[in-house]
Design a protein around this motif. Structure first.
Motif, mmCIF file in Angstrom:
data_model
loop_
_atom_site.group_PDB
_atom_site.id
_atom_site.type_symbol
_atom_site.label_atom_id
_atom_site.label_comp_id
_atom_site.label_asym_id
_atom_site.label_seq_id
_atom_site.Cartn_x
_atom_site.Cartn_y
_atom_site.Cartn_z
ATOM 1 N N PRO A 83 0.813 -1.222 0.000
ATOM 2 C CA PRO A 83 0.000 0.000 0.000
ATOM 3 C C PRO A 83 0.848 1.275 0.000
ATOM 4 O O PRO A 83 1.907 1.332 0.621
ATOM 5 N N ILE A 87 -7.912 1.846 -2.689
ATOM 6 C CA ILE A 87 -7.916 0.406 -2.909
ATOM 7 C C ILE A 87 -9.358 -0.089 -2.877
ATOM 8 O O ILE A 87 -10.087 0.155 -1.914
ATOM 9 N N TYR A 120 -5.935 -6.476 3.490
ATOM 10 C CA TYR A 120 -5.941 -5.118 4.033
ATOM 11 C C TYR A 120 -6.618 -5.040 5.396
ATOM 12 O O TYR A 120 -6.566 -3.998 6.048
ATOM 13 N N TYR A 164 -14.212 1.542 -1.164
ATOM 14 C CA TYR A 164 -12.802 1.878 -1.360
ATOM 15 C C TYR A 164 -12.174 2.283 -0.024
ATOM 16 O O TYR A 164 -12.827 2.888 0.834
#
Length: 489
Positions: free
Chosen positions: A361, A367, A377, A396
């Protein structure tokens, strides 16, 4: 930045209040007017003048962490002005973390002493200043570390004493202002060396250079659950192989970054399976003459001997050519279908030798979350301070911090990002720059000093090994000793 200095100002104000409450009667006995006692900094200035200490000491009050040291020194001056300088008073002062002065201030009768009769305090002042200067250097500029494990061999060896620059990647200001000097997180066992009630926000100065791919980096271990404050988490040292935005991929133990094979470096190690026949390997020779330490003997069957040894390619070739009875020597590469326990991220089918692709990231990027990547994540939600309930309404995730992927050079004997994930930017401590001492000790009993051997070829050498300053060190030591022995007294 503003938030950090606001917290710092609040801390100094509380320190000012604590100082006044604990020394009120002392000031009065010294004949100091009440209004002067309440003025911040000026009340410290008064004591420095009374005890004839340098006015430059006032700057210690403005530096985080050293302000507490200055207050303690002045409190000891006050105690010894009105009480006898005994071991009991000294012991009570330190066992109470300085709070003994409150007992003296409120409950103990102290004799009046005129300011003119106070003698100049000169005892051990040089040693004290040296300790304070060392503490400032240790906290804000360069910090020494020792390599305890073999995860970075053969680049860094167990017993290497290194210096780490805290300014290269930007000085990260301390987050725990109250702590015991020259300690990290624990004193003994689980007894913490710091007080976590006061915690300052993260702030880092502009770096001299950013973290580059393949830099060796010292950082705080993100998954250290024993310590919540970032700068008090355990220290790790690894090679940064993945920068923010990079794509990490490992195939057959070979690392690819953005689908490009990593740059070759000779010190990288892997686990090798070795089989000999009739005669076992000479372990003593491997350890003493070839400096090979990680050797595991699996056993013997039908006059065949099996070993696993951590080697780089050069050492592997030397071993193969040295022992004629070696049947085979090959890297211990896990098969692609083997799922290794505790691999990052959870619920993946990866292992140390077949890993990824994994995106690192980068700050500012969006993302898209899905059932396929949420387990990846999910690991950084704590760093991003995102509540899991908020993810339900979000498609997102906007990344707030830069992250890095770290690996040890001893690829098959390293607990690194393959097992516990990304390193946030605020966990970065500094850049190793120098090996100032290197001792080859018995790894099973490192405190046995009679088994210590100095690695002279590594002492006073840069991390990359390109430059050695050992000869200059001996020259300086000789000149200094000559001057010290023959100077006029």
């Amino acid at each position: 930045m503003h938030q950090y200095f606001i917290f710092n100002s609040i801390f100094l104000f509380l320190e000012h209040v604590i100082h006044i409450l604990g020394t009120w009667n002392f000031y009065k006995k010294l004949g100091i007017k009440s209004w002067k006692i309440f003025i911040p900094i000026y009340n410290i200035f008064i004591l420095l003048r009374i005890y004839k200490r340098s006015i430059w000491w006032i700057f210690l009050l403005l530096i985080p962490l050293t302000s507490t040291i200055l207050i303690f020194i002045l409190w000891m001056d006050l105690i010894y002005t009105f009480l006898k300088k005994t071991k009991v008073n000294l012991l009570l002062f330190f066992l109470s973390a300085g709070l003994y002065i409150y007992y003296i201030n409120f409950f103990k009768k102290i004799q009046f002493l005129k300011i003119e009769n106070i003698k100049k305090k000169e005892d051990h002042i040089g040693i004290l200043l040296a300790v304070i200067l060392s503490f400032i250097t240790h906290t804000y500029i360069v910090q020494p570390f020792v390599i305890p494990t073999s995860s970075m061999e053969r680049t860094l060896l167990v017993g290497d004493f290194i210096l780490v620059s805290k300014v290269h990647y930007g000085l990260r200001m301390p987050m725990s202002p109250i702590s015991i000097p020259f300690t990290h997180n624990n004193i003994f066992g689980n007894i913490k060396s710091y007080i976590s009630i006061f915690q300052w926000p993260y702030f880092r100065f502009t770096p001299i250079q950013s973290v580059q791919r393949n830099d060796i980096v010292v950082f705080n271990f993100p998954k250290d659950s024993n310590h919540k404050i970032i700068d008090r988490k355990d220290h790790y040292i690894k090679r940064c192989v993945g920068l923010p935005g990079d794509l990490i991929l490992i195939r057959k133990g070979i690392l690819f970054v953005n689908y490009k094979k990593e740059k070759f470096f000779s010190e990288k190690q892997y686990a090798y399976f070795i089989k000999t026949e009739n005669i076992p390997l000479n372990i003593e020779y491997l350890k003493n003459q070839m400096d090979i330490e990680d050797i595991e003997f699996f056993g013997e069957k039908n006059d065949e001997y099996f070993y696993q040894i951590m080697l780089n390619e050069k050492k592997a070739s030397q071993v193969q050519n040295l022992f004629e009875n070696i049947v085979f020597i090959k890297k211990d590469i896990l098969p692609i279908h083997f799922k290794e326990h505790y691999i990052f991220p959870n619920h993946s089918n990866w292992n140390r030798d077949f890993f990824g692709p994994l995106h690192v990231p980068k700050k500012g990027e969006l993302i898209k979350l899905s059932s396929k990547n949420i387990h990846i994540y999910n690991e950084i939600l704590t760093y991003e301070k995102v509540k899991k309930l908020d993810l339900i309404s979000k498609k997102y995730l906007k990344i707030k911090n830069n992250y890095y992927f770290m690996m040890g050079d001893n690829r098959h004997n390293s607990s690194d990002s393959r097992y516990w994930g990304f390193v946030p930017e605020d966990h970065i401590v500094g850049k190793p720059i120098f090996i100032w001492m290197s001792i080859d000790w018995d790894r099973e009993n490192p405190l046995n000093i009679f088994m210590w051997k100095f690695r002279w070829d590594r002492i006073m050498r840069t991390i990359e090994g390109k430059h050695s300053y050992l000869s200059l060190f001996f020259l300086f030591s000789f000149v200094y000793s000559f001057f010290f022995l023959f100077k006029k007294k």
